[in-house]
Design a protein around this motif. Structure first.
Motif, PDB file in Angstrom:
ATOM      1  N   TRP A  29       0.725  -1.223   0.099  1.00 29.29           N
ATOM      2  CA  TRP A  29       0.098  -0.174  -0.092  1.00 29.29           C
ATOM      3  C   TRP A  29       0.838   1.219   0.027  1.00 29.29           C
ATOM      4  O   TRP A  29       1.664   1.384   0.900  1.00 29.29           O
ATOM      5  N   ALA A  30       0.869   1.963  -1.200  1.00 30.92           N
ATOM      6  CA  ALA A  30       1.627   3.285  -1.219  1.00 30.92           C
ATOM      7  C   ALA A  30       0.747   4.357  -0.672  1.00 30.92           C
ATOM      8  O   ALA A  30      -0.424   4.502  -0.880  1.00 30.92           O
ATOM      9  N   HIS A  31       1.273   5.189   0.373  1.00 35.51           N
ATOM     10  CA  HIS A  31       0.371   6.172   1.230  1.00 35.51           C
ATOM     11  C   HIS A  31       0.061   7.090   0.263  1.00 35.51           C
ATOM     12  O   HIS A  31      -1.084   7.960   0.865  1.00 35.51           O
ATOM     13  N   ALA A  32       0.774   7.392  -0.715  1.00 34.85           N
ATOM     14  CA  ALA A  32       0.317   8.421  -1.488  1.00 34.85           C
ATOM     15  C   ALA A  32      -0.591   8.084  -2.620  1.00 34.85           C
ATOM     16  O   ALA A  32      -1.524   9.140  -3.131  1.00 34.85           O
ATOM     17  N   SER A  33      -1.216   6.937  -2.563  1.00 37.10           N
ATOM     18  CA  SER A  33      -2.507   6.339  -3.259  1.00 37.10           C
ATOM     19  C   SER A  33      -3.553   6.195  -2.314  1.00 37.10           C
ATOM     20  O   SER A  33      -3.332   5.954  -1.175  1.00 37.10           O
ATOM     21  N   GLU A  34      -4.750   5.941  -3.088  1.00 34.70           N
ATOM     22  CA  GLU A  34      -6.051   5.907  -2.285  1.00 34.70           C
ATOM     23  C   GLU A  34      -6.518   4.527  -2.576  1.00 34.70           C
ATOM     24  O   GLU A  34      -6.800   4.127  -3.777  1.00 34.70           O
ATOM     25  N   ASN A  35      -6.924   3.561  -1.772  1.00 32.20           N
ATOM     26  CA  ASN A  35      -7.620   2.275  -1.911  1.00 32.20           C
ATOM     27  C   ASN A  35      -9.019   2.280  -1.898  1.00 32.20           C
ATOM     28  O   ASN A  35      -9.657   2.635  -0.829  1.00 32.20           O
ATOM     29  N   LEU A  36      -9.687   2.326  -3.032  1.00 34.58           N
ATOM     30  CA  LEU A  36     -11.175   2.214  -3.061  1.00 34.58           C
ATOM     31  C   LEU A  36     -11.934   0.948  -2.933  1.00 34.58           C
ATOM     32  O   LEU A  36     -13.141   1.134  -2.286  1.00 34.58           O
ATOM     33  N   LYS A 430      10.606  -2.325 -13.597  1.00 32.22           N
ATOM     34  CA  LYS A 430      10.158  -2.003 -12.533  1.00 32.22           C
ATOM     35  C   LYS A 430       9.477  -0.602 -12.614  1.00 32.22           C
ATOM     36  O   LYS A 430       9.981   0.119 -13.406  1.00 32.22           O
ATOM     37  N   SER A 431       8.178  -0.447 -12.187  1.00 28.86           N
ATOM     38  CA  SER A 431       7.543   0.936 -12.110  1.00 28.86           C
ATOM     39  C   SER A 431       8.336   1.849 -11.465  1.00 28.86           C
ATOM     40  O   SER A 431       9.411   1.734 -10.540  1.00 28.86           O
ATOM     41  N   ILE A 432       8.300   3.157 -12.096  1.00 27.27           N
ATOM     42  CA  ILE A 432       8.876   4.387 -11.218  1.00 27.27           C
ATOM     43  C   ILE A 432       8.818   4.124  -9.584  1.00 27.27           C
ATOM     44  O   ILE A 432       9.667   4.688  -8.708  1.00 27.27           O
ATOM     45  N   GLN A 433       7.787   4.168  -9.353  1.00 21.88           N
ATOM     46  CA  GLN A 433       7.241   4.128  -7.948  1.00 21.88           C
ATOM     47  C   GLN A 433       8.263   3.071  -7.209  1.00 21.88           C
ATOM     48  O   GLN A 433       8.641   3.245  -6.343  1.00 21.88           O
ATOM     49  N   PRO A 462      16.330  11.044 -13.916  1.00 21.43           N
ATOM     50  CA  PRO A 462      15.381  12.092 -13.885  1.00 21.43           C
ATOM     51  C   PRO A 462      14.001  12.084 -13.388  1.00 21.43           C
ATOM     52  O   PRO A 462      13.441  12.785 -12.792  1.00 21.43           O
ATOM     53  N   SER A 463      13.513  10.840 -14.143  1.00 18.15           N
ATOM     54  CA  SER A 463      12.225  10.426 -13.619  1.00 18.15           C
ATOM     55  C   SER A 463      12.171  10.048 -12.162  1.00 18.15           C
ATOM     56  O   SER A 463      11.236  10.298 -11.407  1.00 18.15           O
ATOM     57  N   ILE A 464      13.126   9.433 -11.469  1.00 16.52           N
ATOM     58  CA  ILE A 464      13.041   9.009 -10.124  1.00 16.52           C
ATOM     59  C   ILE A 464      13.368  10.198  -9.408  1.00 16.52           C
ATOM     60  O   ILE A 464      12.548  10.487  -8.286  1.00 16.52           O
ATOM     61  N   PHE A 465      14.017  11.115  -9.780  1.00 14.19           N
ATOM     62  CA  PHE A 465      14.330  12.619  -9.202  1.00 14.19           C
ATOM     63  C   PHE A 465      12.998  13.478  -9.149  1.00 14.19           C
ATOM     64  O   PHE A 465      12.378  13.888  -8.110  1.00 14.19           O
ATOM     65  N   TYR A 466      12.080  13.085 -10.317  1.00 16.34           N
ATOM     66  CA  TYR A 466      10.721  13.883 -10.182  1.00 16.34           C
ATOM     67  C   TYR A 466      10.052  13.121  -9.248  1.00 16.34           C
ATOM     68  O   TYR A 466       9.070  14.152  -8.539  1.00 16.34           O
ATOM     69  N   TYR A 467       9.866  12.056  -9.313  1.00 22.85           N
ATOM     70  CA  TYR A 467       8.861  11.270  -8.429  1.00 22.85           C
ATOM     71  C   TYR A 467       9.152  11.523  -6.984  1.00 22.85           C
ATOM     72  O   TYR A 467       8.274  11.887  -6.291  1.00 22.85           O
ATOM     73  N   ILE A 468      10.316  11.520  -6.735  1.00 27.26           N
ATOM     74  CA  ILE A 468      10.707  11.771  -5.283  1.00 27.26           C
ATOM     75  C   ILE A 468      10.513  13.075  -4.736  1.00 27.26           C
ATOM     76  O   ILE A 468       9.777  13.634  -3.602  1.00 27.26           O
ATOM     77  N   THR A 469      10.711  14.112  -5.542  1.00 22.81           N
ATOM     78  CA  THR A 469      10.673  15.588  -5.156  1.00 22.81           C
ATOM     79  C   THR A 469       9.261  16.036  -5.199  1.00 22.81           C
ATOM     80  O   THR A 469       8.867  16.992  -4.674  1.00 22.81           O
ATOM     81  N   ASN A 470       8.680  15.275  -6.143  1.00 24.86           N
ATOM     82  CA  ASN A 470       7.127  15.828  -6.205  1.00 24.86           C
ATOM     83  C   ASN A 470       6.049  14.948  -5.460  1.00 24.86           C
ATOM     84  O   ASN A 470       4.998  15.394  -5.061  1.00 24.86           O
ATOM     85  N   ILE A 471       6.323  13.537  -5.224  1.00 24.34           N
ATOM     86  CA  ILE A 471       5.282  12.765  -4.547  1.00 24.34           C
ATOM     87  C   ILE A 471       5.652  12.305  -2.978  1.00 24.34           C
ATOM     88  O   ILE A 471       4.940  12.332  -2.187  1.00 24.34           O
ATOM     89  N   ALA A 475       9.278  12.135   2.483  1.00 23.80           N
ATOM     90  CA  ALA A 475      10.190  10.982   2.815  1.00 23.80           C
ATOM     91  C   ALA A 475      11.478  11.609   2.759  1.00 23.80           C
ATOM     92  O   ALA A 475      12.167  11.139   4.146  1.00 23.80           O
ATOM     93  N   ILE A 476      12.075  12.511   2.093  1.00 20.93           N
ATOM     94  CA  ILE A 476      13.430  12.984   2.433  1.00 20.93           C
ATOM     95  C   ILE A 476      13.390  13.698   3.706  1.00 20.93           C
ATOM     96  O   ILE A 476      14.358  13.954   4.335  1.00 20.93           O
ATOM     97  N   LEU A 477      12.381  14.666   3.771  1.00 23.33           N
ATOM     98  CA  LEU A 477      12.336  15.304   5.121  1.00 23.33           C
ATOM     99  C   LEU A 477      12.381  14.443   6.375  1.00 23.33           C
ATOM    100  O   LEU A 477      13.165  14.670   7.348  1.00 23.33           O
ATOM    101  N   TYR A 478      11.675  13.385   6.574  1.00 22.50           N
ATOM    102  CA  TYR A 478      11.523  12.439   7.444  1.00 22.50           C
ATOM    103  C   TYR A 478      13.053  11.655   7.620  1.00 22.50           C
ATOM    104  O   TYR A 478      13.381  11.818   8.758  1.00 22.50           O
TER     105      TYR A 478
END
Length: 503
Positions: A29-36, A430-433, A462-471, A475-478
C-alpha cells in the motif's frame, strides 16, 4: 508455522505472509495512493443508460463509477419500483426475488438522476474505466462476511463436515438480524459460538455506523473504508497457525496490538515489535523472494523447474525435470518432480495473485496411479493452502491439468512493473514508484548502518528525481530529521532508471 511481517515506512506499507520462512503472500500500500475497493460512498446518480442497464454514479473521483442492474440488490429494486408504482405490493408469503423476476427489470424505473445512493466499490478503476459499484454490500470479518441487505446464508465449500456446516448455519440463522445474510468463511470451522457471535456483533455495529454516516454525509463523500493493509492482513490471516505478528514500527505495533486485543485477545502475546538490524524484510529475505516471484522461471529444490507465462486469456505453467535424475526409475523421478512442482505452483499462484484460467503442463507419466496421486495432491494442496476458490479438472489426454482460480485485485507483476517503453510490452521493467521506494529503502539502510552524517548526496535518474521531489518529498524530510543529515537530490541524465549512487 506462519508469520505475518509488516514493514512500515513513511511512503509505503508492505505485509508479507510466510510459512517456514517461505513467502506465501505479499501486500503493498503506497501512502500517496487511495485504496477504493470495499469503500462506501454517498454517490450521486449522474446518468442512467437503459440500453445497457447501467447508471453512472459520481463518487467524487476523476471518473464516475458505474452501477449495473445486476449489482442492485433485489430489495432495493422492489422498494424503488413499488414507490414509483411500477409494481404492486408484494404479498407476505411471496419471496421478493421470485416477485421481481415476474416483472421486466428496467434500471430507469429503479433509479433517478440526481438522487443520492449508498454504493460500495467492488472493483478499483482500471485504465479509462471508473470504479465498479454495487449495492449488494459486504462487510468482511474474521469468521463471516456480513451481507447487510441480502437475506441469504452461504458457507465455504472447504468446510466439508456436514454436522459442522449445519451448526454454523443454524447459529447464524438464529442470530442474524432480520433482512441480513452472511457468508460463513473457512476460518469459522470449529470456532465457538461466542467467537462467531462476537464477529457478527462487530460487523452489525459497523453497518449501523455506515447508515448513520450516510444520512449525515455530504454528496460524493466517503462514508466508510476498509481497514488499512496491515489490519486487513491480521484480520484475514491470524489463526492458530500464525506463530508471530511482527512489525517494525512502534505506532503500527500499538495499532495492531489494540486491534488484536479487540477481535482475538487469545493471540495478543504473538504481536511483536522489531527494532533491530538488519531490517525486518532483509532479515527474512522478503525482498529477495519478491524479486524471484517476478521471474518466469522458478527453480525447485530437486533440480527441476517450473516456467510461468501469463497472457490476456490464461496462464500457462510448464514443469521440467532439469538436473533431477531420481534414485530408482524414471516414473519415480517424474512423479517426485511433479509433486514438488504442484506444491510450488500453488504457492506461486497465491504469491503472484494469478487468477482466471490456468493450464499446467506436468511431465508425462505412464502409470494411471501416478496421475491420480498427482491430481489428488494438487487438489488437496489448493484446498489447504489457498483461500481463493479454485476448480481443477483431471489430467487430460494430452497430459495437461486445466484449472480456474478466482481473480482478486492486481497480479504481483501489474503491481510492481509497467510496460517497458523500449521493448513495448515484450518484457517488463520495475515501475518508477517501485524503483523510487527501493532507492529510498537503500538510502535509509545506508543512513542507519553506515551512520552517514552531514551532507548526503543522492544521484538518480530524472524520472526518479521527479517522483521523489514531487510525490515523496516528505520521505526525504523524514530521513533528514531522523538521521540528522542534509540530503541533496541530483538528477543525472546519463544513467539508467535503476542506477543511482549515494555519497
Amino acid at each position: 508455522m506462519k508469520k505475518i511481517l509488516i514493514n512500515e515506512t513513511p511512503w509505503q506499507t508492505r505485509v508479507a505472509i510466510t510459512r517456514d520462512d517461505q513467502l506465501q503472500n505479499i501486500y503493498f500500500w503506497a501512502h500517496a495512493s487511495e485504496n477504493l475497493e470495499r469503500s462506501f460512498f454517498k454517490g450521486i446518480i449522474t446518468k442512467i443508460l437503459p440500453g445497457i442497464q447501467t447508471a453512472f454514479v459520481d463518487i467524487g473521483k476523476e471518473k464516475s463509477g458505474f452501477l449495473h442492474i445486476s449489482e442492485i440488490d433485489r430489495e432495493l429494486a422492489i422498494h424503488k419500483m413499488h414507490s414509483s408504482g411500477q409494481i404492486d405490493e408484494v404479498e407476505e408469503d411471496e419471496h421478493p426475488r421470485e416477485s421481481i423476476s415476474k416483472h421486466q427489470m428496467d434500471i430507469s424505473k429503479i433509479l433517478r438522476e440526481g438522487e443520492p445512493i449508498l454504493v460500495q466499490v467492488s472493483k478499483e478503476p482500471v485504465y479509462e474505466k471508473g470504479a465498479k459499484l454495487t449495492t449488494c454490500f459486504t462487510l468482511p470479518g474474521r469468521f463471516i462476511v456480513l451481507m447487510p441487505n441480502i437475506p441469504r446464508i452461504g458457507i465455504s465449500k472447504k468446510i466439508e463436515n456436514l454436522e459442522e456446516r449445519s451448526r454454523l448455519k443454524s447459529l447464524l440463522k438464529e442470530n442474524l438480524p432480520a433482512g441480513m445474510g452472511a457468508i460463513i468463511r473457512t476460518t469459522s470451522e470449529n470456532k465457538s459460538d461466542s467467537e462467531i457471535l462476537n464477529d457478527l456483533k462487530y460487523l452489525v455495529n459497523q453497518w449501523q455506523e455506515i447508515l448513520e454516516k450516510f444520512e449525515k454525509a455530504a454528496p460524493k463523500e466517503k462514508v466508510h473504508e476498509d481497514l488499512d493493509i496491515s489490519l486487513q492482513a491480521v484480520r484475514d490471516h491470524l489463526d492458530d497457525d500464525v506463530e508471530l505478528v511482527i512489525t517494525d514500527n512502534k505506532e503500527n505495533h500499538n495499532l495492531i496490538y489494540k486491534f488484536v486485543k479487540t477481535i482475538a485477545p487469545e493471540y495478543i502475546s504473538r504481536v511483536r515489535l522489531y527494532q533491530a538490524t538488519p531490517e525486518l524484510f532483509k532479515k527474512h529475505r522478503i525482498d529477495e523472494q519478491i524479486e524471484q516471484a517476478l521471474q518466469k522461471k522458478v527453480n525447485l529444490k530437486s533440480g527441476g523447474s517450473i516456467v510461468i507465462e501469463s497472457t490476456e486469456a490464461m496462464t500457462v505453467v510448464d514443469v521440467n525435470t532439469g538436473k533431477y535424475t531420481g534414485q530408482a526409475n524414471l516414473e519415480e523421478t517424474i512423479l517426485k518432480t511433479n509433486l514438488e512442482a504442484a506444491e510450488e505452483i500453488v504457492r506461486q499462484l497465491r504469491l503472484r495473485n494469478i487468477g482466471g484460467l490456468i493450464v499446467i503442463d506436468f511431465i508425462d507419466m505412464s502409470q494411471g496411479s501416478s496421475r491420480q496421486k498427482l491430481f489428488k495432491f494438487l487438489e488437496k494442496t489448493l484446498k489447504e493452502r489457498d483461500k481463493f476458490q479454485s476448480v481443477v479438472l483431471r489430467i487430460s489426454e494430452f497430459g495437461l491439468v486445466q484449472m480456474t482460480r478466482k481473480r482478486s485485485g492486481k497480479t504481483l507483476t501489474r503491481q510492481l512493473t509497467e510496460t517497458c517503453h523500449i521493448c513495448h510490452g515484450l518484457g517488463h521493467v520495475k515501475s518508477i514508484q517501485a524503483e523510487s521506494y527501493e532507492i529510498l529503502n537503500k538510502l535509509k539502510e545506508d543512513l542507519e548502518i553506515k551512520k552517514l552524517k552531514g551532507d548526503v548526496s543522492l544521484n538518480v535518474h530524472p524520472s526518479i528525481f521527479y517522483y521523489i521531489t514531487n510525490i515523496e518529498y516528505n520521505a526525504i524530510l523524514y530521513l533528514e530529521k531522523s538521521y540528522k543529515c542534509k540530503i541533496t537530490l541530483t538528477s543525472i541524465d546519463q544513467c539508467e532508471v535503476d542506477v543511482f549512487s549515494i555519497n
